[in-house]
Motif scaffolding. Structure first.
Motif, PDB file in Angstrom:
ATOM      1  N   GLY A  39       0.798  -1.209   0.000  1.00  0.00           N
ATOM      2  CA  GLY A  39       0.000   0.000   0.000  1.00  0.00           C
ATOM      3  C   GLY A  39       0.833   1.261   0.000  1.00  0.00           C
ATOM      4  O   GLY A  39       2.046   1.250   0.217  1.00  0.00           O
ATOM      5  N   GLU A  40       0.135   2.393  -0.233  1.00  0.00           N
ATOM      6  CA  GLU A  40       0.802   3.687  -0.271  1.00  0.00           C
ATOM      7  C   GLU A  40       1.391   4.012   1.099  1.00  0.00           C
ATOM      8  O   GLU A  40       0.720   3.948   2.119  1.00  0.00           O
ATOM      9  CB  GLU A  40      -0.196   4.770  -0.680  1.00  0.00           C
ATOM     10  CG  GLU A  40       0.425   6.135  -0.874  1.00  0.00           C
ATOM     11  CD  GLU A  40      -0.584   7.162  -1.339  1.00  0.00           C
ATOM     12  OE1 GLU A  40      -0.223   8.354  -1.358  1.00  0.00           O
ATOM     13  OE2 GLU A  40      -1.718   6.774  -1.665  1.00  0.00           O
TER      14      GLU A  40
ATOM     15  N   ASN B 205       3.437   2.250   2.687  1.00  0.00           N
ATOM     16  CA  ASN B 205       3.537   1.014   3.493  1.00  0.00           C
ATOM     17  C   ASN B 205       2.480   0.983   4.595  1.00  0.00           C
ATOM     18  O   ASN B 205       2.750   0.631   5.744  1.00  0.00           O
ATOM     19  CB  ASN B 205       4.938   0.875   4.099  1.00  0.00           C
ATOM     20  CG  ASN B 205       6.011   0.781   3.035  1.00  0.00           C
ATOM     21  OD1 ASN B 205       5.824   0.176   1.983  1.00  0.00           O
ATOM     22  ND2 ASN B 205       7.153   1.411   3.297  1.00  0.00           N
ATOM     23  N   ALA B 206       1.266   1.364   4.218  1.00  0.00           N
ATOM     24  CA  ALA B 206       0.193   1.453   5.207  1.00  0.00           C
ATOM     25  C   ALA B 206      -0.126   0.102   5.838  1.00  0.00           C
ATOM     26  O   ALA B 206      -0.547   0.030   6.991  1.00  0.00           O
ATOM     27  CB  ALA B 206      -1.061   2.035   4.558  1.00  0.00           C
ATOM     28  N   SER B 207       0.056  -0.974   5.072  1.00  0.00           N
ATOM     29  CA  SER B 207      -0.174  -2.316   5.611  1.00  0.00           C
ATOM     30  C   SER B 207       1.156  -3.042   5.716  1.00  0.00           C
ATOM     31  O   SER B 207       1.922  -3.092   4.755  1.00  0.00           O
ATOM     32  CB  SER B 207      -1.130  -3.101   4.704  1.00  0.00           C
ATOM     33  OG  SER B 207      -2.408  -2.484   4.690  1.00  0.00           O
ATOM     34  N   ARG B 208       1.418  -3.589   6.902  1.00  0.00           N
ATOM     35  CA  ARG B 208       2.697  -4.257   7.154  1.00  0.00           C
ATOM     36  C   ARG B 208       2.489  -5.493   8.022  1.00  0.00           C
ATOM     37  O   ARG B 208       1.469  -5.613   8.703  1.00  0.00           O
ATOM     38  CB  ARG B 208       3.671  -3.303   7.852  1.00  0.00           C
ATOM     39  CG  ARG B 208       4.196  -2.167   6.971  1.00  0.00           C
ATOM     40  CD  ARG B 208       4.881  -1.109   7.823  1.00  0.00           C
ATOM     41  NE  ARG B 208       3.914  -0.375   8.630  1.00  0.00           N
ATOM     42  CZ  ARG B 208       4.238   0.377   9.681  1.00  0.00           C
ATOM     43  NH1 ARG B 208       5.511   0.461  10.067  1.00  0.00           N
ATOM     44  NH2 ARG B 208       3.318   1.024  10.351  1.00  0.00           N
ATOM     45  N   ARG B 209       3.490  -6.348   7.999  1.00  0.00           N
ATOM     46  CA  ARG B 209       3.439  -7.557   8.838  1.00  0.00           C
ATOM     47  C   ARG B 209       4.806  -7.780   9.467  1.00  0.00           C
ATOM     48  O   ARG B 209       5.835  -7.702   8.791  1.00  0.00           O
ATOM     49  CB  ARG B 209       3.026  -8.764   8.010  1.00  0.00           C
ATOM     50  CG  ARG B 209       2.940 -10.078   8.809  1.00  0.00           C
ATOM     51  CD  ARG B 209       2.248 -11.148   7.997  1.00  0.00           C
ATOM     52  NE  ARG B 209       0.859 -10.757   7.724  1.00  0.00           N
ATOM     53  CZ  ARG B 209       0.044 -11.422   6.922  1.00  0.00           C
ATOM     54  NH1 ARG B 209       0.470 -12.515   6.310  1.00  0.00           N
ATOM     55  NH2 ARG B 209      -1.195 -11.002   6.727  1.00  0.00           N
ATOM     56  N   PHE B 210       4.776  -8.064  10.772  1.00  0.00           N
ATOM     57  CA  PHE B 210       5.998  -8.296  11.537  1.00  0.00           C
ATOM     58  C   PHE B 210       5.933  -9.665  12.195  1.00  0.00           C
ATOM     59  O   PHE B 210       4.857 -10.128  12.586  1.00  0.00           O
ATOM     60  CB  PHE B 210       6.168  -7.225  12.620  1.00  0.00           C
ATOM     61  CG  PHE B 210       6.312  -5.826  12.093  1.00  0.00           C
ATOM     62  CD1 PHE B 210       7.568  -5.256  11.905  1.00  0.00           C
ATOM     63  CD2 PHE B 210       5.191  -5.068  11.775  1.00  0.00           C
ATOM     64  CE1 PHE B 210       7.701  -3.962  11.422  1.00  0.00           C
ATOM     65  CE2 PHE B 210       5.313  -3.772  11.286  1.00  0.00           C
ATOM     66  CZ  PHE B 210       6.568  -3.217  11.113  1.00  0.00           C
ATOM     67  N   VAL B 211       7.099 -10.276  12.349  1.00  0.00           N
ATOM     68  CA  VAL B 211       7.188 -11.577  13.004  1.00  0.00           C
ATOM     69  C   VAL B 211       8.229 -11.510  14.116  1.00  0.00           C
ATOM     70  O   VAL B 211       9.315 -10.949  13.934  1.00  0.00           O
ATOM     71  CB  VAL B 211       7.576 -12.687  11.995  1.00  0.00           C
ATOM     72  CG1 VAL B 211       7.845 -14.001  12.720  1.00  0.00           C
ATOM     73  CG2 VAL B 211       6.480 -12.864  10.954  1.00  0.00           C
ATOM     74  N   PHE B 212       7.878 -12.086  15.255  1.00  0.00           N
ATOM     75  CA  PHE B 212       8.817 -12.260  16.369  1.00  0.00           C
ATOM     76  C   PHE B 212       9.273 -13.719  16.302  1.00  0.00           C
ATOM     77  O   PHE B 212       8.554 -14.623  16.750  1.00  0.00           O
ATOM     78  CB  PHE B 212       8.145 -11.931  17.704  1.00  0.00           C
ATOM     79  CG  PHE B 212       7.730 -10.488  17.834  1.00  0.00           C
ATOM     80  CD1 PHE B 212       8.558  -9.572  18.475  1.00  0.00           C
ATOM     81  CD2 PHE B 212       6.529 -10.044  17.306  1.00  0.00           C
ATOM     82  CE1 PHE B 212       8.191  -8.243  18.585  1.00  0.00           C
ATOM     83  CE2 PHE B 212       6.149  -8.719  17.426  1.00  0.00           C
ATOM     84  CZ  PHE B 212       6.990  -7.806  18.056  1.00  0.00           C
TER      85      PHE B 212
ATOM     86  N   VAL C  42     -15.254  -0.778   5.949  1.00  0.00           N
ATOM     87  CA  VAL C  42     -15.961  -1.213   4.752  1.00  0.00           C
ATOM     88  C   VAL C  42     -15.233  -0.666   3.528  1.00  0.00           C
ATOM     89  O   VAL C  42     -14.237   0.056   3.638  1.00  0.00           O
ATOM     90  CB  VAL C  42     -17.432  -0.749   4.778  1.00  0.00           C
ATOM     91  CG1 VAL C  42     -18.182  -1.426   5.913  1.00  0.00           C
ATOM     92  CG2 VAL C  42     -17.521   0.770   4.922  1.00  0.00           C
ATOM     93  N   LYS C  43     -15.743  -0.988   2.348  1.00  0.00           N
ATOM     94  CA  LYS C  43     -15.081  -0.601   1.095  1.00  0.00           C
ATOM     95  C   LYS C  43     -15.135   0.915   0.890  1.00  0.00           C
ATOM     96  O   LYS C  43     -16.147   1.561   1.171  1.00  0.00           O
ATOM     97  CB  LYS C  43     -15.760  -1.305  -0.076  1.00  0.00           C
ATOM     98  CG  LYS C  43     -15.124  -1.009  -1.431  1.00  0.00           C
ATOM     99  CD  LYS C  43     -15.855  -1.743  -2.543  1.00  0.00           C
ATOM    100  CE  LYS C  43     -15.255  -1.398  -3.906  1.00  0.00           C
ATOM    101  NZ  LYS C  43     -15.972  -2.097  -5.006  1.00  0.00           N
ATOM    102  N   VAL C  44     -14.053   1.483   0.386  1.00  0.00           N
ATOM    103  CA  VAL C  44     -13.985   2.928   0.156  1.00  0.00           C
ATOM    104  C   VAL C  44     -13.105   3.220  -1.055  1.00  0.00           C
ATOM    105  O   VAL C  44     -12.130   2.510  -1.316  1.00  0.00           O
ATOM    106  CB  VAL C  44     -13.427   3.660   1.400  1.00  0.00           C
ATOM    107  CG1 VAL C  44     -12.031   3.168   1.748  1.00  0.00           C
ATOM    108  CG2 VAL C  44     -13.418   5.166   1.192  1.00  0.00           C
ATOM    109  N   ILE C  45     -13.511   4.239  -1.803  1.00  0.00           N
ATOM    110  CA  ILE C  45     -12.640   4.854  -2.799  1.00  0.00           C
ATOM    111  C   ILE C  45     -12.206   6.178  -2.198  1.00  0.00           C
ATOM    112  O   ILE C  45     -13.015   7.100  -2.051  1.00  0.00           O
ATOM    113  CB  ILE C  45     -13.362   5.065  -4.137  1.00  0.00           C
ATOM    114  CG1 ILE C  45     -13.834   3.723  -4.699  1.00  0.00           C
ATOM    115  CG2 ILE C  45     -12.447   5.772  -5.134  1.00  0.00           C
ATOM    116  CD1 ILE C  45     -14.660   3.864  -5.977  1.00  0.00           C
ATOM    117  N   GLU C  46     -10.946   6.234  -1.795  1.00  0.00           N
ATOM    118  CA  GLU C  46     -10.482   7.389  -1.040  1.00  0.00           C
ATOM    119  C   GLU C  46     -10.347   8.620  -1.928  1.00  0.00           C
ATOM    120  O   GLU C  46     -10.071   8.527  -3.120  1.00  0.00           O
ATOM    121  CB  GLU C  46      -9.140   7.071  -0.370  1.00  0.00           C
ATOM    122  CG  GLU C  46      -9.225   5.975   0.675  1.00  0.00           C
ATOM    123  CD  GLU C  46      -7.887   5.706   1.344  1.00  0.00           C
ATOM    124  OE1 GLU C  46      -7.007   6.588   1.284  1.00  0.00           O
ATOM    125  OE2 GLU C  46      -7.723   4.606   1.899  1.00  0.00           O
TER     126      GLU C  46
END
Length: 463
Positions: free
Chosen positions: A207-208, A210-217, A233-237
């Protein structure tokens, strides 16, 4: 008083027993004499005969003695019962333990901020996951008093955050934060708190910005994800930049869900949802192909409506969809137990123009009663609490809904925002005066009050 009564009662009965005891003794002696006389008169003086008689006499003596003891016990008062013990009652009645009502859950929303000299678990340089705009330390905020307060509930305790405790719970599990930039703010706070025990590794970003990220310990095989979804819900920003064809309103579709996170729901063991502020931004709301609401859209040919109704609709529909997908899941996804926490609205503290110095100038928390909740904050909070309660009543086994009610405690912390320190050294050229400078009085410095959100989250998960 009861003890003295028992002592007096036992003493009186002991005094009454003395004459009867003597009578029993005399009767015993008389019986022995009669038995001996019976022996002399009726039995020969043989050794074997004497042995038989002696045995009979002993039996008669034992019988008399036993009668004496029985008589004495009948005259004595009964022994008082042993003191009541819940453990003994549980042994006698296996259901007794279940009948004892459990203490009510702690109401973390009701309390006050009190000074606390303990330093935070992390700082602006020890954690690499802080968004630049919330790193008040690194950006040169000179005062540090906002770091030394803790939230104290009125009727229970809120323990300090334990990274070890949450990581143990999170072992082999996946926790997701879903929502707007305040959801991200809370997620980054949790990552920094956990990083004081075990370093997170970034394994995915999307995402723009890096709005969505995943981390692992890795040490715990624990996963924490951040999903950007400002309406759930769904959106067109809307477009960030003006120009021909630019969208100046968010277009929100209440009858469709944001699959960027909803499609991942089955893999989550816990989800923290947090939205609210984007509903205050101009938007057009659609349902079943029609425009049902429009907020801040004076230039459009739609009737202006407030945002409370569509906010309520989005929250209720989202939680109902979570229940539906949990019930209709397949295989391991259906079996997986899930906690869904919804963070209540976190108020902003603008006291002036957002782009002028002194927009949120406070240096300490409000005292109780010094600043109440406004109408918007109260209604947004109420909507979340009621939606969570309704979802909890409708959910089946394996799904638990909880409200992280932080609205009141956040409302009392005007000192915890970045303000002008959302940018590095905003006054490097001298005092601001009338100079325009961008301020952030919505998000929270890290470390700061947002860490308390996660202290409550930890206790909620473990409860």
């Amino acid at each position: 008083m009861a003890t003295s009564f028992l002592q007096k009662y036992q003493l009186q009965n002991h005094q009454l027993l003395l004459p009867k005891k003597q009578c029993v003794t005399y009767a015993l002696y008389a019986l022995i004499a009669l038995a001996f006389l019976h022996y002399l008169l009726f039995y020969p003086a043989s050794a074997s005969g004497k042995s038989v008689v002696v045995a009979q006499v002993q039996e008669q003596v034992a019988a008399v003695a036993s009668a004496r003891v029985d008589a004495r016990e009948q005259l004595l008062p009964p022994a008082p019962p042993p003191p009541f013990n819940q453990g003994d009652e549980a042994l006698r009645n296996p259901q007794a333990k279940e009948e004892v009502p459990a203490p009510p859950p702690c109401d973390y929303s009701d309390g006050e901020w009190v000074p606390d000299a303990r330093p935070p678990l992390y700082n602006g340089t020890s954690c690499g996951t802080i968004k630049d705009g919330q790193n008040c330390m690194a950006h040169g905020r000179p005062d540090t008093g906002y770091l030394y307060w803790r939230w104290r509930p009125r009727r229970c305790e809120l323990p300090p955050f334990s990274p070890e405790a949450l990581l143990r719970w999170l072992r082999n599990k996946h926790l997701g934060f879903v929502g707007d930039s305040l959801a991200r703010n809370q997620a980054e706070s949790l990552l920094c708190l956990l990083a004081s025990r075990s370093a997170p590794e970034l394994v995915h970003r999307d995402g723009e910005g890096n709005a969505s990220r995943r981390f692992v310990f890795r040490e715990f095989n624990a996963t924490v994800s951040v999903f950007w979804s400002p309406f759930l819900v769904k959106v067109i920003e809307k477009s960030e930049h003006a120009g021909v064809g630019a969208r100046r309103h968010n277009n929100v579709f209440l009858d469709a869900f944001d699959e960027r996170w909803m499609s991942q729901l089955g893999d989550l063991d816990a989800a923290v949802l947090s939205v609210g502020h984007w509903f205050l931004i101009p938007g057009v709301y659609h349902d079943a192909g029609k425009v049902v609401a429009c907020h801040g859209c004076e230039e459009l040919n739609h009737t202006e409506t407030d945002f409370f109704g569509v906010f309520k609709d989005a929250i209720h529909r989202t939680l109902a969809e979570v229940i539906r997908r949990q019930q209709h899941g397949h295989g391991e996804k259906k079996k997986k137990e899930k906690v869904v926490a919804v963070t209540t609205f976190s108020p902003a503290h603008f006291e002036g123009d957002w782009d002028k110095a002194g927009a949120c100038p406070k240096k300490r928390p409000y005292r109780n009663g010094e600043k109440g909740l406004g109408y918007t904050e109260s209604e947004m909070r109420k909507t979340v609490v009621e939606a969570v309660r309704a979802a909890g009543e409708a959910a089946g086994s394996g799904l638990r809904f909880v409200a992280l009610d932080v609205t009141n405690l956040a409302n009392l912390r005007p000192d915890g925002h970045p303000g002008p320190y959302m940018s590095k050294d905003p006054f490097a050229g001298g005092e601001a005066g009338e100079r325009r400078v961008q301020n952030d009085c919505v998000h929270w410095c890290m470390p700061g009050p947002v860490d308390t959100f996660n202290e409550i989250l930890l206790q909620t998960i473990l409860r």
